[in-house]
Scaffold this motif. Structure first.
Motif, PDB file in Angstrom:
ATOM      1  N   GLY A  13      33.672  44.144  37.075  1.00  0.00           N
ATOM      2  CA  GLY A  13      33.976  44.955  38.251  1.00  0.00           C
ATOM      3  C   GLY A  13      32.821  45.756  38.812  1.00  0.00           C
ATOM      4  O   GLY A  13      32.546  45.692  39.995  1.00  0.00           O
ATOM      5  N   TRP A 111      33.315  36.197  35.444  1.00  0.00           N
ATOM      6  CA  TRP A 111      33.813  37.570  35.557  1.00  0.00           C
ATOM      7  C   TRP A 111      33.921  38.158  34.148  1.00  0.00           C
ATOM      8  O   TRP A 111      34.451  37.495  33.251  1.00  0.00           O
ATOM      9  CB  TRP A 111      35.190  37.530  36.218  1.00  0.00           C
ATOM     10  CG  TRP A 111      35.670  38.855  36.669  1.00  0.00           C
ATOM     11  CD1 TRP A 111      36.622  39.619  36.073  1.00  0.00           C
ATOM     12  CD2 TRP A 111      35.219  39.569  37.817  1.00  0.00           C
ATOM     13  NE1 TRP A 111      36.790  40.771  36.792  1.00  0.00           N
ATOM     14  CE2 TRP A 111      35.951  40.774  37.849  1.00  0.00           C
ATOM     15  CE3 TRP A 111      34.264  39.310  38.811  1.00  0.00           C
ATOM     16  CZ2 TRP A 111      35.757  41.727  38.848  1.00  0.00           C
ATOM     17  CZ3 TRP A 111      34.075  40.253  39.794  1.00  0.00           C
ATOM     18  CH2 TRP A 111      34.823  41.446  39.811  1.00  0.00           C
ATOM     19  N   ASP A 113      33.145  38.637  30.589  1.00  0.00           N
ATOM     20  CA  ASP A 113      32.389  37.817  29.641  1.00  0.00           C
ATOM     21  C   ASP A 113      32.974  36.402  29.623  1.00  0.00           C
ATOM     22  O   ASP A 113      34.199  36.238  29.663  1.00  0.00           O
ATOM     23  CB  ASP A 113      32.474  38.426  28.239  1.00  0.00           C
ATOM     24  CG  ASP A 113      31.656  37.624  27.260  1.00  0.00           C
ATOM     25  OD1 ASP A 113      30.430  37.838  27.211  1.00  0.00           O
ATOM     26  OD2 ASP A 113      32.222  36.752  26.557  1.00  0.00           O
ATOM     27  N   TYR A 117      39.343  34.633  28.084  1.00  0.00           N
ATOM     28  CA  TYR A 117      40.231  34.098  29.109  1.00  0.00           C
ATOM     29  C   TYR A 117      39.451  33.592  30.319  1.00  0.00           C
ATOM     30  O   TYR A 117      39.698  33.980  31.458  1.00  0.00           O
ATOM     31  CB  TYR A 117      41.263  35.145  29.549  1.00  0.00           C
ATOM     32  CG  TYR A 117      42.293  35.446  28.494  1.00  0.00           C
ATOM     33  CD1 TYR A 117      43.060  34.428  27.936  1.00  0.00           C
ATOM     34  CD2 TYR A 117      42.502  36.735  28.043  1.00  0.00           C
ATOM     35  CE1 TYR A 117      43.996  34.691  26.948  1.00  0.00           C
ATOM     36  CE2 TYR A 117      43.441  37.018  27.054  1.00  0.00           C
ATOM     37  CZ  TYR A 117      44.180  35.983  26.521  1.00  0.00           C
ATOM     38  OH  TYR A 117      45.098  36.242  25.550  1.00  0.00           O
ATOM     39  N   ALA A 143      36.759  43.292  30.628  1.00  0.00           N
ATOM     40  CA  ALA A 143      37.745  44.262  31.122  1.00  0.00           C
ATOM     41  C   ALA A 143      38.250  45.130  29.967  1.00  0.00           C
ATOM     42  O   ALA A 143      38.617  46.294  30.176  1.00  0.00           O
ATOM     43  CB  ALA A 143      38.909  43.526  31.777  1.00  0.00           C
ATOM     44  N   TYR A 203      41.701  47.263  38.704  1.00  0.00           N
ATOM     45  CA  TYR A 203      40.439  47.233  39.471  1.00  0.00           C
ATOM     46  C   TYR A 203      39.364  48.053  38.745  1.00  0.00           C
ATOM     47  O   TYR A 203      38.603  48.796  39.380  1.00  0.00           O
ATOM     48  CB  TYR A 203      40.622  47.778  40.891  1.00  0.00           C
ATOM     49  CG  TYR A 203      41.815  47.238  41.657  1.00  0.00           C
ATOM     50  CD1 TYR A 203      41.785  45.976  42.220  1.00  0.00           C
ATOM     51  CD2 TYR A 203      42.959  48.015  41.816  1.00  0.00           C
ATOM     52  CE1 TYR A 203      42.886  45.483  42.932  1.00  0.00           C
ATOM     53  CE2 TYR A 203      44.055  47.524  42.521  1.00  0.00           C
ATOM     54  CZ  TYR A 203      44.009  46.262  43.077  1.00  0.00           C
ATOM     55  OH  TYR A 203      45.090  45.789  43.783  1.00  0.00           O
ATOM     56  N   LEU A 204      39.321  47.921  37.421  1.00  0.00           N
ATOM     57  CA  LEU A 204      38.396  48.732  36.627  1.00  0.00           C
ATOM     58  C   LEU A 204      36.954  48.557  37.103  1.00  0.00           C
ATOM     59  O   LEU A 204      36.528  47.442  37.403  1.00  0.00           O
ATOM     60  CB  LEU A 204      38.501  48.332  35.149  1.00  0.00           C
ATOM     61  CG  LEU A 204      39.802  48.763  34.473  1.00  0.00           C
ATOM     62  CD1 LEU A 204      40.067  47.915  33.223  1.00  0.00           C
ATOM     63  CD2 LEU A 204      39.755  50.246  34.108  1.00  0.00           C
TER      64      LEU A 204
HETATM   65  C1  LIG Z   1      40.952  35.291  33.795  1.00  0.00           C
HETATM   66  S1  LIG Z   1      40.877  36.821  32.942  1.00  0.00           S
HETATM   67  C2  LIG Z   1      39.157  37.087  32.869  1.00  0.00           C
HETATM   68  C3  LIG Z   1      38.717  38.117  31.875  1.00  0.00           C
HETATM   69  C4  LIG Z   1      37.216  38.326  31.885  1.00  0.00           C
HETATM   70  N1  LIG Z   1      36.528  37.153  31.452  1.00  0.00           N
HETATM   71  C5  LIG Z   1      36.765  39.521  31.044  1.00  0.00           C
HETATM   72  O1  LIG Z   1      35.832  39.363  30.246  1.00  0.00           O
HETATM   73  O2  LIG Z   1      37.324  40.601  31.230  1.00  0.00           O
HETATM   74  C6  LIG Z   1      41.440  37.905  34.196  1.00  0.00           C
HETATM   75  C7  LIG Z   1      42.165  39.095  33.625  1.00  0.00           C
HETATM   76  O3  LIG Z   1      41.183  40.013  33.157  1.00  0.00           O
HETATM   77  C8  LIG Z   1      41.611  41.322  33.405  1.00  0.00           C
HETATM   78  N2  LIG Z   1      40.609  41.969  34.282  1.00  0.00           N
HETATM   79  C9  LIG Z   1      39.457  41.436  34.696  1.00  0.00           C
HETATM   80  N3  LIG Z   1      38.771  42.304  35.445  1.00  0.00           N
HETATM   81  C10 LIG Z   1      39.504  43.427  35.491  1.00  0.00           C
HETATM   82  C11 LIG Z   1      39.323  44.689  36.117  1.00  0.00           C
HETATM   83  N4  LIG Z   1      38.224  44.965  36.835  1.00  0.00           N
HETATM   84  N5  LIG Z   1      40.302  45.620  35.965  1.00  0.00           N
HETATM   85  C12 LIG Z   1      41.396  45.362  35.227  1.00  0.00           C
HETATM   86  N6  LIG Z   1      41.615  44.191  34.630  1.00  0.00           N
HETATM   87  C13 LIG Z   1      40.685  43.220  34.760  1.00  0.00           C
HETATM   88  C14 LIG Z   1      43.004  41.230  34.008  1.00  0.00           C
HETATM   89  O4  LIG Z   1      43.954  41.313  32.971  1.00  0.00           O
HETATM   90  C15 LIG Z   1      42.987  39.860  34.618  1.00  0.00           C
HETATM   91  O5  LIG Z   1      44.293  39.338  34.734  1.00  0.00           O
END
Ligand SMILES: C[S@@+](CC[C@H](N)C(=O)[O-])C[C@H]1O[C@@H](n2cnc3c(N)ncnc32)[C@H](O)[C@@H]1O
Length: 247
Positions: A13, A111, A113, A117, A143, A203-204
């Motif tokens: 983010g 996005w 790491d 996921y 996140a 939206y962290l």
């Molecule tokens: C497909 S996964 C990717 C995760 C990512 N690779 C990571 O290292 O955080 C997407 C999920 O990550 C979380 N996520 C990613 N960015 C976020 C953020 N800025 N704020 C809150 N949750 C976030 C949410 O749960 C979202 O549904």
């Protein structure tokens, strides 16, 4: 030499999450491959471009948008995902072969790491059967780390494990010990006992960040309302939360 691909974790983010190692890899890249996920996620594509614009010293790079094949919504979730990954792998293999010269350097920006996921590494594994390239992975701030940092809390209790899971699995299996829940479109925490502790963030790391902490009973309805409102305004939402059963 041959083709090389960087898979770069850019943090979840805040552009300030981008590491020095990631900046070096960004500056080494000629072609950025980006998935076109349609209008709703265009804010995320914009953030990726912002990261490039901010950190790349000599902007000679190109962006190549990869059309995202449609995901089937059949009854078997895993089979649907695996067909979808195979379709993506074909698109990526042909883009790498045509867009990167014999010694070209390309990158995929993940996005957060790439290990968490994220399907980039799994798909590139399949791509490697069709096109030859070397690969390296640059870790990023997830996140999960953004969530705990913003709430100023440790992730685990002393000597205890933490599960990282999805909303769907939380609903299916319930809560046993601390768990971080991601990919939850349904506020699945609402099924937990009301004295369960929750630290929620959406939206962290961005200017739209939302943070709420308390027990599910006290703050659950407020989180659900905030989430619905924010999702309607932005057209998309990403939220993550940590749950701990009551002491
Ligand atoms: C497909 S996964 C990717 C995760 C990512 N690779 C990571 O290292 O955080 C997407 C999920 O990550 C979380 N996520 C990613 N960015 C976020 C953020 N800025 N704020 C809150 N949750 C976030 C949410 O749960 C979202 O549904």
């Amino acid at each position: 030499m041959g083709r090389h691909i960087h898979v770069i974790g850019i943090g979840a983010g805040d552009p300030d999450y981008v590491t020095v190692q990631a900046i070096e890899a960004l500056n080494d890249t000629q072609v950025f491959f980006a998935m076109d996920k349609g209008e709703a996620k265009s804010d995320l594509v914009a953030l990726r471009r912002e990261v490039c614009a901010r950190f790349i010293r000599e902007p000679g790079y190109r962006f190549v948008e990869l059309p995202d094949p449609k995901r089937s919504t059949g009854p078997d979730y895993r089979e649907g995902v695996s067909d979808w990954h195979a379709a993506r792998a074909r698109v990526w293999a042909s883009a790498i072969a045509t867009e990167l010269g014999a010694d070209g350097v390309g990158a995929f920006l993940a996005w957060g790491d790439p290990s968490l996921y994220d399907s980039t590494l799994r798909i590139l594994d399949a791509v490697a059967a069709e096109v030859e390239f070397t690969l390296d992975v640059i870790p990023g701030i997830t996140a999960v780390q953004a969530l705990t940092a913003r709430h100023r809390i440790p992730l685990n209790e002393v000597g205890e494990p933490v599960l990282i899971t999805t909303g769907r699995r939380l609903r299916e299996h319930g809560l046993a010990g601390s768990a971080v829940v991601m990919l939850d479109g349904d506020c699945s925490f609402q099924a937990c006992p009301p004295d369960t502790k929750i630290w929620w963030g959406a939206y962290l790391g961005t200017t739209d960040e939302l943070l709420v902490a308390g027990t599910v009973g006290e703050v659950g309805p407020r989180i659900a309302a905030l989430r619905a409102d924010a999702r309607a305004r932005h057209g998309w939402i990403m939220d993550t939360y940590l749950l701990r059963p009551a002491d």
